[in-house]
Design a protein around this motif. Structure first.
Motif, PDB file in Angstrom:
ATOM      1  N   SER A  56       0.768  -1.131  -0.177  1.00  0.00           N
ATOM      2  CA  SER A  56       0.324  -0.377  -0.430  1.00  0.00           C
ATOM      3  C   SER A  56       0.605   1.190   0.209  1.00  0.00           C
ATOM      4  O   SER A  56       0.643   2.557  -0.478  1.00  0.00           O
ATOM      5  CB  SER A  56      -1.183   0.108   1.420  1.00  0.00           C
ATOM      6  N   ASN A 114       0.770   2.866  -3.315  1.00  0.00           N
ATOM      7  CA  ASN A 114      -0.029   3.850  -4.043  1.00  0.00           C
ATOM      8  C   ASN A 114      -0.197   4.546  -3.152  1.00  0.00           C
ATOM      9  O   ASN A 114      -0.864   5.855  -3.986  1.00  0.00           O
ATOM     10  CB  ASN A 114      -1.487   2.881  -3.620  1.00  0.00           C
ATOM     11  N   THR A 124       2.872   6.156  -2.387  1.00  0.00           N
ATOM     12  CA  THR A 124       3.403   7.400  -2.868  1.00  0.00           C
ATOM     13  C   THR A 124       2.803   8.058  -4.376  1.00  0.00           C
ATOM     14  O   THR A 124       3.475   9.402  -5.025  1.00  0.00           O
ATOM     15  CB  THR A 124       5.069   6.594  -3.502  1.00  0.00           C
ATOM     16  N   SER A 125       2.391   6.932  -4.728  1.00  0.00           N
ATOM     17  CA  SER A 125       1.647   7.259  -6.005  1.00  0.00           C
ATOM     18  C   SER A 125       0.698   8.685  -6.182  1.00  0.00           C
ATOM     19  O   SER A 125       0.396   9.782  -6.566  1.00  0.00           O
ATOM     20  CB  SER A 125       1.131   6.296  -6.722  1.00  0.00           C
ATOM     21  N   ARG A 126       0.138   8.790  -4.743  1.00  0.00           N
ATOM     22  CA  ARG A 126      -0.759  10.006  -4.327  1.00  0.00           C
ATOM     23  C   ARG A 126      -0.277  11.217  -4.243  1.00  0.00           C
ATOM     24  O   ARG A 126      -0.386  11.597  -4.514  1.00  0.00           O
ATOM     25  CB  ARG A 126      -2.030   8.918  -3.499  1.00  0.00           C
ATOM     26  N   GLY A 143      -7.784   6.458  -1.606  1.00  0.00           N
ATOM     27  CA  GLY A 143      -8.357   5.243  -1.528  1.00  0.00           C
ATOM     28  C   GLY A 143      -7.730   4.963  -0.175  1.00  0.00           C
ATOM     29  O   GLY A 143      -7.274   4.213   0.370  1.00  0.00           O
TER      30      GLY A 143
END
Length: 567
Positions: free
Chosen positions: A508, A511, A513-515, A550
């Protein structure tokens, strides 16, 4: 030119050639020397044997003559009669018959050679007589046996012929010493006159062989020709080495010739035995050498074949197991080097397959030093993640030609990859124009990975000036980039299958880091609160709370710049 297809055969042949040449050369020289030495020894020993035999015959034949010489010498007076002389000579060993035939009788008184009766007087006395002439011995063969007769003419004291004394000696007695010799029995030996008439032959010639050379034998004619040239010598047939050899010796008083024939194979029997042994031993040596060569070169050839086969497998991408090392020589060291080379290729391919082309080689070797990294699967641990993305690039790409789009990305990525590798970042993947990178602390505290990640992010943003300057020189559009960074627990390891693996991260935190990256502005570096506590020597540009997609709880995000920029 014939070429050997097998290395084993080539090594065997080229190693055997000098050995065989050496054996052949040494054998040929030894053969010639030994053969000539044996022939020379046979010739010398034959002439010596014949000379001794001839001397024995001469001694026996001249024994009666020696008695006469003693009787008729100047300082001796023999007053016996002819009968007395005959009886005296009959007492000499070997003498069978003695006959004295007086010269023409002298008439008158006074005790000359004849009386008034006119008959020869065998009772005459020899006073100061001497030998005038000795005839050549005459060989006689009769039913009674073989004899040799010698006629001796005797002169009286007035040098008038007193008569002829005939002495017959047994031929077997003359030949007794010779016939008892082993060579007379074992070899073909004969006694002939200088004209070639057979007197005696150990081979018992047939009647048509009464003359030496009468059968037309070329070698016997050659022997007769040599006899006419000298007193003694040896003769060989035309072959070399000669098939037949002969030695001869002439008895001077009687002009008889002793001849000894020998077969070349008998004379050269020691040489032939040596030759056969030499060839047998040579063949044995060659076989031993072949076995030794095969044993040693066979191992070498097998290892070379294994190297060749393995090299073919490596060319096909199949490494297999290492080749066993069976020795300590150069070939074994070559096999060791090959195994090391293959191991290096395997590591290189593993690095390529596991970590991609976008990992610093030195850092990749550090990863390879940990055996667990080479297995599929992974470990859960804390890492630092960085994700960058170009702002507004998607609509820009739609307005550009595909070739220009790819060129822009390649120039951008080439600079970013270089910076990431220099800071020991591991590129997980590319998502269009976005790059996902993580910094693995390995077995060290995560603080060191955080400092490398911060330095990498700052360098990436700083390099955008140079990237845009390069793009502007080519007439290409300008770019801007946002970076998001975070730290958290993830699963780190090899992801994929036995044929294709990638060293990456799952969890998780990826994810998140992407956000965070999605909230970063142009030229901004945005980090989470968890990562901010690990940084040193940085300046906060802004800080805010954001509800990320998320993620249930809001997160505090902070923009950072290098401390030097703030100063």
């Amino acid at each position: 030119m014939y070429r050997f297809k097998s290395l084993n055969t080539r090594l065997t042949v080229f190693l055997l050639i000098p050995v065989c040449l050496l054996l052949m050369t040494g054998g040929a020289l030894t053969f010639v020397f030994s053969r000539n030495l044996l022939l020379r020894q046979w010739k010398e020993s034959t002439v010596l044997k014949l000379s001794r035999a001839a001397h024995s015959i001469e001694m026996r034949l001249t024994a009666p003559l020696n008695v006469l010489d003693a009787l008729f010498s100047n300082d001796s007076v023999y007053r016996g009669t002819g009968e007395d002389l005959a009886l005296l000579l009959k007492g000499v060993k070997g003498v069978m018959h003695v006959q004295f035939i007086p010269a023409a009788p002298l008439m008158g008184h006074g005790g000359g050679m004849g009386g008034s009766s006119g008959r020869p007087q065998m009772g005459m006395k020899f006073h100061r007589s001497r030998i005038k002439k000795i005839s050549d011995p005459r060989f006689n063969a009769s039913a009674e046996g073989k004899t040799v007769a010698i006629a001796i003419e005797i002169l009286d004291r007035q040098d008038r012929s007193a008569g002829v004394l005939t002495i017959e000696m047994g031929f077997d007695y003359l030949m007794a010493d010779v016939a008892g010799q082993a060579w007379w029995k074992s070899y073909r030996a004969c006694l002939v006159t200088r004209d070639g008439v057979y007197l005696a032959d150990a081979g018992n010639p047939a009647p048509d062989r009464a003359m030496l050379g009468a059968s037309g034998d070329a070698f016997e004619k050659k022997v007769m020709a040599e006899i006419s040239r000298g007193r003694s010598g040896t003769v060989g047939s035309g072959e070399y080495p000669p098939k037949t050899v002969a030695g001869f010796y002439t008895l001077e008083p009687v002009l008889w010739v002793l001849i000894l024939f020998g077969k070349g194979e008998t004379v050269l029997a020691p040489f032939i035995l040596y030759r056969n042994l030499f060839f047998g031993i040579s063949i044995g040596m060659v076989l031993v050498i072949v076995l030794v060569i095969r044993k040693n070169t066979g191992r070498v050839v097998r290892e070379i074949r294994a190297l060749s086969r393995k090299a073919g497998e490596v060319a096909d991408g199949r490494y297999g197991s290492p080749i066993p090392v069976t020795g300590r020589d150069e070939i074994s060291r070559l096999v060791q080097s090959y195994n090391k080379m293959v191991e290096g290729l395997k590591q290189r391919d593993f690095i390529r397959d596991s970590f991609g082309r976008y990992v610093d080689p030195e850092f990749a070797r550090q990863l390879m030093e940990q055996p667990e990294k080479s297995r599929l699967g992974g470990q859960r641990r804390q890492v630092v993640m960085l994700m960058s993305d170009l702002r507004g690039f998607t609509p820009m790409a739609e307005s550009l030609d595909p070739e220009i789009t790819i060129e822009v990305l390649n120039r951008y990525f080439s600079r970013m990859i270089q910076i990431i590798q220099s800071n020991q970042g591991i590129i997980v993947d590319f998502f269009g124009d976005a790059i996902l990178v993580f910094f693995d602390p390995l077995d060290t505290p995560v603080n060191g990975a955080a400092q490398k990640a911060a330095a990498c992010a700052f360098a990436m943003q700083e390099s955008m000036t140079a990237v845009n300057r390069d793009l502007a020189s080519k007439g290409l559009p300008q770019l801007s980039m946002g970076i998001g960074m975070h730290t958290g627990p993830v699963v780190v390891g090899n992801i994929g299958s036995d044929t294709r693996v990638k060293y990456g991260i799952v969890g998780s935190a990826v994810n998140i880091t992407s956000r965070i990256q999605a909230r970063a502005g142009r030229g901004e570096i945005l980090v989470s609160a968890e990562l901010l506590d690990l940084f040193a020597d940085i300046t906060v540009s802004r800080s805010f709370t954001a509800q990320l997609t998320g993620i249930q709880a809001p997160m505090v995000l902070t923009g950072v710049v290098p401390e030097t920029l703030d100063n």
